[in-house]
Design an enzyme around this catalytic site. Structure first.
Site, mmCIF file in Angstrom:
data_model
loop_
_atom_site.group_PDB
_atom_site.id
_atom_site.type_symbol
_atom_site.label_atom_id
_atom_site.label_comp_id
_atom_site.label_asym_id
_atom_site.label_seq_id
_atom_site.Cartn_x
_atom_site.Cartn_y
_atom_site.Cartn_z
ATOM 1 N N GLY A 1 -3.239 -13.081 5.424
ATOM 2 C CA GLY A 1 -2.338 -13.543 4.390
ATOM 3 C C GLY A 1 -0.899 -13.306 4.798
ATOM 4 O O GLY A 1 -0.612 -12.496 5.690
ATOM 5 N N CYS A 2 0.033 -13.985 4.137
ATOM 6 C CA CYS A 2 1.449 -13.852 4.480
ATOM 7 C C CYS A 2 1.972 -12.452 4.149
ATOM 8 O O CYS A 2 2.629 -11.805 4.981
ATOM 9 C CB CYS A 2 2.269 -14.932 3.788
ATOM 10 S SG CYS A 2 1.944 -15.113 2.014
ATOM 11 N N TRP A 3 1.665 -11.971 2.928
ATOM 12 C CA TRP A 3 2.113 -10.633 2.549
ATOM 13 C C TRP A 3 1.517 -9.571 3.466
ATOM 14 O O TRP A 3 2.202 -8.632 3.890
ATOM 15 C CB TRP A 3 1.703 -10.329 1.104
ATOM 16 C CG TRP A 3 2.399 -11.112 0.048
ATOM 17 C CD1 TRP A 3 1.874 -12.138 -0.701
ATOM 18 C CD2 TRP A 3 3.747 -10.959 -0.409
ATOM 19 N NE1 TRP A 3 2.802 -12.617 -1.590
ATOM 20 C CE2 TRP A 3 3.964 -11.909 -1.439
ATOM 21 C CE3 TRP A 3 4.790 -10.103 -0.050
ATOM 22 C CZ2 TRP A 3 5.179 -12.034 -2.108
ATOM 23 C CZ3 TRP A 3 6.007 -10.217 -0.716
ATOM 24 C CH2 TRP A 3 6.194 -11.170 -1.719
ATOM 25 N N SER A 4 0.231 -9.729 3.771
ATOM 26 C CA SER A 4 -0.428 -8.699 4.575
ATOM 27 C C SER A 4 0.065 -8.704 6.014
ATOM 28 O O SER A 4 0.138 -7.649 6.648
ATOM 29 C CB SER A 4 -1.944 -8.863 4.519
ATOM 30 O OG SER A 4 -2.336 -10.142 4.943
ATOM 31 N N THR A 5 0.403 -9.875 6.558
ATOM 32 C CA THR A 5 0.958 -9.915 7.922
ATOM 33 C C THR A 5 2.197 -9.033 7.999
ATOM 34 O O THR A 5 2.344 -8.218 8.925
ATOM 35 C CB THR A 5 1.312 -11.358 8.309
ATOM 36 O OG1 THR A 5 0.115 -12.140 8.376
ATOM 37 C CG2 THR A 5 2.000 -11.409 9.671
#
Length: 310
Positions: free
Chosen positions: A111-115
């Site tokens: 995910g974008c946040w998790s990256t």
């Protein structure tokens, strides 16, 4: 290759990136049959790799359909991001991750946040600067395209007139992958926000008691972790100060990390900036596809800054 769910925001961007290339052949399904399991099975049989841009349950159905065909899968949903039988598709995350993706049959796109969060937290836990149970506080802002078609319509039709916080109940869907791949033993605090703009993301991870020595060590650990990486870099704090602009890397597949803080109070803030539809979604999927097929890792990613540096 086959994009299952190409009508969505991420799927459309992946298709646009791949349609311009002459080394990739796209397998298409008649739009009227896109939800027909038989049509999808035929496409999976023809494709060497399929990228899934689907809700979790639909992604699991496609994985089951692909099993008998041996199709390699990149799944952009949250369905398999903490599944130990899947390779997490963040090539820069750890030594050996690139090779694991290259050899994998099943890759879970992050995910974008998790990256952003994993990129900042993992090297500090691995390096012993923070404990696995540290529970750092994560905040940030993303463009509304990260919420998919429904949220895009909500903003662009005027139903939502301003920014908002969400996830305050600490149940955000990215928390399991941030915890697992960030090497944390307990979920961090995470309250993100959506801004009144289309795309781009900035994430901050707070460490209130690291001090000036910890601040320097944090930057050293990040630099060592991403030294020589093509798409992830550690930049001076001045590049993202005094205002962190979430749209600074739009149109690229880059992720920039920086270390900020107050030596007097000992408070340290780590910052990550990326395009939530680039390195945070479609760009990451194309990067993983290139790795899996043994192609130039940056093919189709249209990153002028990277080309200029080369």
């Amino acid at each position: 290759m086959f994009i299952d769910g190409e009508a969505g925001t991420t799927g459309l961007q992946i298709r646009e990136r791949l349609a311009r290339r002459d080394d990739i052949a796209l397998v298409a399904v008649d739009p009227e049959r896109r939800k027909d399991p038989a049509a999808r099975s035929e496409a999976l049989a023809e494709a060497e790799v399929a990228i899934l841009c689907l809700p979790d349950d639909a992604a699991r159905e496609t994985v089951a359909l692909a099993e008998r065909h041996g199709t390699r899968i990149i799944d952009a949903s949250t369905a398999h991001r903490v599944d130990p039988d899947w390779v997490f598709g963040f090539p820069e995350m750890a030594e050996g991750q690139h090779a694991a993706i290259a050899a994998a049959r099943h890759v879970a796109n992050p995910g974008c946040w998790s990256t952003c969060a994993i990129a900042l937290i993992r090297p500090l836990v691995a390096g012993g600067l923070i404990e696995a149970d540290a529970r750092p506080a994560i905040s940030g802002v993303s463009g509304y395209t990260g919420g998919g078609k429904a949220m895009i319509a909500e903003f662009e039709n005027g139903e939502t007139s301003g920014a908002f916080l969400y996830g305050a109940a600490q149940g955000h869907k990215h928390l399991p992958e941030i915890t697992r791949h960030g090497l944390l033993s307990a979920a961090p605090g995470f309250v993100p926000a959506v801004g009144h703009y289309a795309q781009g993301m900035a994430v901050a991870v707070q460490f209130p008691g690291l001090g000036s020595e910890g601040m320097a060590e944090a930057e050293a650990l990040l630099r060592a972790a991403y030294d020589g990486q093509r798409f992830v870099s550690v930049v001076p704090a001045e590049r993202h100060a005094p205002r962190v602009m979430p749209q600074a890397l739009n149109g690229t597949n880059r992720l920039e990390l920086s270390v900020h803080g107050n030596p007097e109070s000992g408070a340290v803030t780590l910052v990550a900036v990326l395009d939530n539809l680039g390195k945070g979604a479609s760009g990451a999927a194309v990067q993983n596809l290139n790795i899996m097929l043994g192609l130039d890792e940056g093919a189709g990613l249209e990153d002028p800054a990277v080309r200029a540096a080369e």
